[in-house]
Scaffold this active site. Sequence first.
Site, mmCIF file in Angstrom:
data_model
loop_
_atom_site.group_PDB
_atom_site.id
_atom_site.type_symbol
_atom_site.label_atom_id
_atom_site.label_comp_id
_atom_site.label_asym_id
_atom_site.label_seq_id
_atom_site.Cartn_x
_atom_site.Cartn_y
_atom_site.Cartn_z
ATOM 1 N N GLU A 8 45.957 53.261 61.358
ATOM 2 C CA GLU A 8 45.307 52.100 60.743
ATOM 3 C C GLU A 8 44.968 51.088 61.810
ATOM 4 O O GLU A 8 43.918 50.440 61.778
ATOM 5 C CB GLU A 8 46.243 51.479 59.688
ATOM 6 C CG GLU A 8 45.584 50.405 58.829
ATOM 7 C CD GLU A 8 45.847 48.975 59.321
ATOM 8 O OE1 GLU A 8 45.446 48.036 58.622
ATOM 9 O OE2 GLU A 8 46.434 48.792 60.411
ATOM 10 N N ASP A 22 36.673 56.742 30.952
ATOM 11 C CA ASP A 22 35.682 57.029 31.994
ATOM 12 C C ASP A 22 34.811 55.799 32.247
ATOM 13 O O ASP A 22 34.506 55.469 33.399
ATOM 14 C CB ASP A 22 34.797 58.212 31.583
ATOM 15 C CG ASP A 22 35.446 59.551 31.906
ATOM 16 O OD1 ASP A 22 36.576 59.553 32.442
ATOM 17 O OD2 ASP A 22 34.832 60.598 31.629
ATOM 18 N N SER A 55 14.724 32.056 43.964
ATOM 19 C CA SER A 55 15.357 31.721 42.693
ATOM 20 C C SER A 55 16.531 32.650 42.426
ATOM 21 O O SER A 55 16.474 33.843 42.718
ATOM 22 C CB SER A 55 14.332 31.848 41.564
ATOM 23 O OG SER A 55 15.008 31.969 40.336
ATOM 24 N N HIS A 89 29.683 48.062 48.646
ATOM 25 C CA HIS A 89 30.013 47.314 47.428
ATOM 26 C C HIS A 89 29.166 46.044 47.409
ATOM 27 O O HIS A 89 29.245 45.224 48.307
ATOM 28 C CB HIS A 89 31.502 46.977 47.431
ATOM 29 C CG HIS A 89 32.072 46.718 46.073
ATOM 30 N ND1 HIS A 89 31.585 45.749 45.237
ATOM 31 C CD2 HIS A 89 33.094 47.317 45.400
ATOM 32 C CE1 HIS A 89 32.292 45.748 44.109
ATOM 33 N NE2 HIS A 89 33.206 46.704 44.182
#
Lengths: 737, 737
Positions: free
Chosen positions: A411, A653, A615, A676
Site C-alpha cells: 500500500e 441488485d 449554468s 467516480h
Amino acid sequence: MRKESRWIRWIKWIVIVTVLFVLGFCIGWFAKPSNTQNHKDSSHYLKDFLEEMKADKIREHLRKFTQLPHLAGTEQNLKYAEQIMKEWKMFGLDSVEMVPYDVLLSYPNESQPNYISIVDHLGNEVFNTSLAEPVPQGYEDISNIVPPYSAFSAKGQPEGDLVYVNYGRTEDFSQLQREMGINVTGRIVIVRYGKIFRGNKVKNAMLAGAKGIIMFSDPADYWADGIQPYPDGWNLPGRGAQRGNVLNLNGAGDPLTPGYPAKEYTYRFSPEDGVGLPNIPVHPIGFHDAILLLNNMGGEIPPNNWKGALNVSYRIGPGFTDDFKSQKVRMNIHTNNQVTRIYNVIGKIRGAQEPDRYVILGGHRDAWVFGGIDPMSGAAVVHETVRSAGRLLNTGWRPRRTIIFASWDAEEFGLLGSTEWAEDNARLLQERAVAYINADSAIEGMYTLRVDCTPSLHTLVYDITKQIPSPEEGEEGVSLYESWHKRDNWTNDRDAPRISKLGSGSDFEAYFIRLGIASGRARYTKNAKTERYSSYPVYHSVYETFEIVEKFYDPSFKRLQAVAQVRGALIFLLADSQLLPLDVNEYADSLRKYAQSIAQLAQKNLGELEAYKVSFDSLFSAVENFTVAARDFHERLQTLNKADPLQLRIMNDQLMYLERAFIDPLGLPGRPFYRHVIFAPSSHNKYAGESFPGIYDALFDIENSADPAKAWEEVKRQISIAAFTVHAAAMTLTLPA
Amino acid sequence: MRKESRWIRWIKWIVIVTVLFVLGFCIGWFAKPSNTQNHKDSSHYLKDFLEEMKADKIREHLRKFTQLPHLAGTEQNLKYAEQIMKEWKMFGLDSVEMVPYDVLLSYPNESQPNYISIVDHLGNEVFNTSLAEPVPQGYEDISNIVPPYSAFSAKGQPEGDLVYVNYGRTEDFSQLQREMGINVTGRIVIVRYGKIFRGNKVKNAMLAGAKGIIMFSDPADYWADGIQPYPDGWNLPGRGAQRGNVLNLNGAGDPLTPGYPAKEYTYRFSPEDGVGLPNIPVHPIGFHDAILLLNNMGGEIPPNNWKGALNVSYRIGPGFTDDFKSQKVRMNIHTNNQVTRIYNVIGKIRGAQEPDRYVILGGHRDAWVFGGIDPMSGAAVVHETVRSAGRLLNTGWRPRRTIIFASWDAEEFGLLGSTEWAEDNARLLQERAVAYINADSAIEGMYTLRVDCTPSLHTLVYDITKQIPSPEEGEEGVSLYESWHKRDNWTNDRDAPRISKLGSGSDFEAYFIRLGIASGRARYTKNAKTERYSSYPVYHSVYETFEIVEKFYDPSFKRLQAVAQVRGALIFLLADSQLLPLDVNEYADSLRKYAQSIAQLAQKNLGELEAYKVSFDSLFSAVENFTVAARDFHERLQTLNKADPLQLRIMNDQLMYLERAFIDPLGLPGRPFYRHVIFAPSSHNKYAGESFPGIYDALFDIENSADPAKAWEEVKRQISIAAFTVHAAAMTLTLPA
C-alpha cells in the site's frame, strides 16, 4: 328421532371431517418450508460476533505483527503474510490464499546512502543531513530499518540554490511565481509536509521546473503542544522524518502495468513509460536538519501563512544570504526502482444464500518500519475480526453473502496490492461486490470516532454505533454514537455525528473511485478543531511502534476494540441482512448538498458565469430527479415481499448497483482510473475527497488558465457530465413499468 | 361386544381422522404455490408466436413504410415514427415512447448541388457528373429524394489530377506509394466502392494527403451477371450511386457528444473537435459517370487485381493522358453538417418474473430514400414481431424477462440513434441486458440464411432454425436449418451451417462492442461463393423500393417471414426460458479457433517472432483455462435445481455477464468505444469483424511501421491483454468455493 339422530350424526360427521381437513390443510400449508429461507434473526449472531472481539486479543495481534520491520517486498513481510494465512485458516475461514503480483517498488541503495548536503564554493560538503533516524530504545539490534526516503524518487545529484515554497501546493507555486516573481527552474525547492499529498508537491515542483525537491516535517504541522517527543510522548523527534512514496498514479496501481494485474505473463512498460514516476530527485528530512538548511536562506520574508514553527525566518530564497551566498545545496539520491514480488492474503467465507455477492474487509500489512499505527493497528483489528467470524462459523452461522478478508501488500508504494487485485478481479467485483470496508490504521488520535464513507452507508453507520459501547473512560453505558456525537457534531444542517467524504490515500481507492463499490472506513481520530497537525506526528517514522499505541494512543485497547466492532458490524450487516442496509435517500440528500456547494464555489466568478453562460440548472434538475427516484424506490422497499427471493434479489441488485451508476467509463479528464463522478480527490491533492471532482478541477483550473474561454467550456462540459450521471443513476432505481 | 365395538369404533375414528388429516395435509401441501413460478412450458407459446407472423402482413408493413423517402431528421421519418408508436401501442405493448436526441447530421445544400467536373485549362467545366439518379417509374412525383452524396463530407472545391487507388484500402495506398512511387498529396483520389467500409477509404485518402476523394460503384463489385438493371432486374443502373456516411466514429455515436447521450442539456464539442469528421470533400458516383472520369486517365496500367469491369484501362494517373493533360478534375461539394433532432421509438413488454432483465430487438427506421431493403425489410419484420407478441400478450402470456423493441433513427449517419440510446441507458444495459438482436435489412439475397452472432448464441440459433420451415419453394417439410445447412456448410471443422462473427456497420455495435451484450443478427443472403458483389447492387440507391423486394427478392414474402421467425424465436427464448439459452462451451470452442488463427497469422513473420521474443503461450494457456471453466460451469448447470429461484438467478447472472467479461474498460488502442477484446472491426475496415482485434491490428501495423521493435512490443502488449481478458472471463464462470 332416529331420523333426527341420523341427521345430527351426519352434521357431526361433516363438521368433524371439515375441521380435520382444515386442520390438516393448515398444518400442511405451514409445515411446508418456504423457498425463501427462514432468515433467522441475525441480531443475536451480531451480538455474539461483536462481543467476541476482545481488546486483549487485539493487543496480542498488534504485538505479534510489529516485532520487526516489514516493508513491502521484504522477506519479513512475506513471513507475516504466511503467518496471517496460517492463522486465518486456523480461525476457520473457508479458504485462504496468497495472491502474488510483481510490481515496481523502490528502495534506497544500500551501499550509497541518500542525503542532502550544503556544499561550499569548492564543492566540499560542509553539512550533510542525517542518514537515519535514531532508533528507539529496545529496537537497537533490529536490522532492516529502511532510512527515511522518498520512494520512486529519481536518482541524481542536482546542485543549486534552494527556494522555499511553503507546502508546495498549486497555489503556493502560483503565488511564488506570480506575486513574488521567483522562478524555480534549475533550482531545488524545499517545502514543508502537510496539507496535501506529497506526490502532488513533487508534481508541482516538476511542473515549475525545479530540479529537485526536499520535504521536511515542520513542528507547525507535526507537533502537538505540551507533548514530549517519543519515547516520552507521541510527538515526532527532531531527527525523525516522514517516509512515503512520491508517485502521481491517480489510481493506476503498479506503474508498469496500468489497468492490468501485474502477473508473470503481463506486459510491462519500460520504466520511462511508467505511470506517475517523478523525474527529479526527492528527499524527506526531519525538522532538525531542516533548520540547518533554512537557517541561512536569503531572499524575501514570506507572508505569515508561509511561516512554520521553526526558529528560522522562512525566507524564500533563492539561495542563501550574503555570507553564505556561495554555498549551494546538493541532493544525493541513489534510490532504485525494481520489479519485486508482493503478496496479498485473501480469505473467504462463502455466502450461504448468495455466494455471488461479496462484502470485502481489506487493509494493508506492509509498513515503512514497524507499522505500530500504520497499518498494524488496522491489521490487528482485521485479524481479530477474522477470529471472531471464525468462532461464529463454528457455532453454525454462515452469512447470506460471501465475505472476503484481505491483507494487502505494498500500500505504501501506491496502493499496489489492493489495486492489482482489483484489476485482477475487476469483472467479478463490478458484478458482485456489495461493499468494501477499508482497514488501514485504526487510530490516529485519542479523541473520538472518524468515519468517511459513501452517503448510502450513513444510516448503517449511525445504527451500528448506537449498538457499540463508547471506549472512553467514564463513559460506561454510553454508546459510541453518543460519545462521538458529543465530540464531533455535524457542522451544518444536521444534529448527528459528522461523517466525511472519502478521499484517497488508502486501499479503498480502486474499489470506490475506479469500480464504484460502496465503501467506507472508520478509525479513532484526534480533535480536528484543536489538533492542527496533519495525520499524527510520528506518521511514517521509525517511532511508529507497538509501544506508542500501548503507552499513549490506546492503553486499554478499547478504542481499537471499538473500531473493530464498527468495521466488523459493517461487514456483518452488509453480508447478512436480507435487504441490503444501503440508504438511497441519504445519497439524494448528499447530492443536493454537493450540488449547492459546487455551485456556490463557482459563484466566486459571478461575472464570468454570466459572460460564458455557465449554468448549474441541469445539475440541480438532475439532483431533483434523483431525489424523486430515491423516494419512490424507498417507498417500494416498504412494500417489498421479502419472502419472495427473486423480488428481494431484484431490489438488492438495485441497491448494490447504485454506487456503480456513478462511474463514468471514460474517467475524469486525464485520469482514466478515477471514474467516480461524485467522489474523487482533486488533481491538486490526492488526500482530500472532492464532490463533483470534474467540476471542481475545472473551476480550480480557471485561475491558472491562459485561455479563460476554453477553461469555462470545460466547466460547462463537466457540469453536463455530472448532470447526465446523476440522471443515469436515478434511472437505475426504476424498473420497467 | 360393546367393549369390542367401542374399540372398533375408536379404531375407525383414528383411521378416519388420520386419513382426513393426511388428505388435508397433502392438499394443503400441494395447493400452496411454490415460490418458483410453475413455469408453464413455453414451447406452446413459442409455436403460437411464430405461426402468428404472416408473410402477407410483412408485405403490408413494408408497403406502408416505403411509400415516401424518410431520411433521418426529416419530417417524414418522424411521421413514420409516430405511426409505429401508435401501432405498437395498438398491438398491445405495455409502453411505447418516443426518445429524441439532437445529433449532428449532414445534408446536401439544396441551392448548391454537389457534383464533379472535368475542367479545361481555362477552368471551364467540360463535363459534369449527374446531379441525381433517374427516379424509378411510379415515383416520379415524389419530392425529397436526396441525391447521392457522402454524408459529413467536408465542403470545398478542390481541383487537381486524379489518382486511381483501387479500393482505397490501406494496402492499396501502400502499394501505390511504395511500389508504384506515386504520391497523392494535393491530388484527388478516385477509388471503387467495395471490400471495406467507405469511411476507411476516406481516412486512408486523408492520411495519404489527398485533397478530395471520389468513390464509384464498379460493375465488378455491384453487378450480378445475367441480371437486368432495375426495374427489369435487381442490378444497379449505370446512373445509380451509393449514398453513405464517411465518418470514422469507431463507435462514438453523435460526433459532438462522444460518450454521452445528445440531450438538450448535453455539452457539445464544436464541429472542429467532433469525432471522425473527414476534412476533405468526398463524393460518390455511379459507373456511368465513372467511365467518363477514368476514360482518359494517364499513367501506368495497374496490376490485374486493380482492374474492375468497366471498359477502361484503369490507368493510375496522376492526371489524364497526353491529349487531355491540361484537364483537371474539380469537386464541388457544399454539404452542410447540422445538429438535428432524431427519434427512436422504444416499446416494452414488462417481464413477469424478472422485469430487470432485458432482451432487445432493435433495428433502424431511417433510410437514404425509400429503404425498400435497407432498412425497411428489417423494420417490417420487427413490426410483425411486435404484432405477434401483442397477440400473445392478449392470450395471457407474459415473458419471464422484459422485452424491448426499438426503432432506431439515424443509423445511416453513423448508428446515431442506437448509440445515443445505449449511452443514455448504459448503466441499465450493463447491469440488466441479456441479449441484443439486431434487425437491419432482413434480406440481401435470395439464397439462404445468414447469421452473425456471438459464440454463446450458436446453439440457440441451430435449435431455433430446426423449428422453422424453409421458405424456399419445393422445400415443403424441410426445416430452415436443413435448407441453410445444404447451402452453406461450415467450411472447416464442423458439419453445421456457417455462422459468422459480428463486424460492425449496424446498430448492434454499441450493444456488443462497447457494452458487451451478447448479440446476433439474421437475414437472408446471397450465395457468397458465386455472387461476388458487395452487399447488393442497388444498396443505398433510389432503386431500393418496395417493388424490388416484391418482384425479385421475396415475391412470396416467405423469406422475410423466415427471418422474422428466426429473430422472433431468438428474443422469445432469450426472454422466456427459465435458464438462459447461452452456451459457454461454444464460446470456449470459438476462442480456441480464434487463438489458433491469430497465432497462425503471426507465423508469417517467424523470424521476428523469435527475434522479439513474441509468444502466444499465455493466450493459449488462458484459452485452456477458459475451456475448463466453461466445462465445469456447464456440468454445474446440469445439476442446477431450477425450482430454487435464487440458484437459478445466480447461474443466469453468470451466463448473462459472460459476454460483459470480455469488455476492457480501457478500450482498444485509440478507440475508447470499441471495448470488446474478442470481437471488433479492424482499424482498417469497419465492416469486417476480427477476432482478437487488438492483436490483429498490432500485427497489421507491423508492415507499415517505421520502428519494428516498437511495433512488436505492441503485439506483445496486445497478447498480454487478450490472455488476461480470457482468464478474467473464465473467473466469472466460477463461484467462491
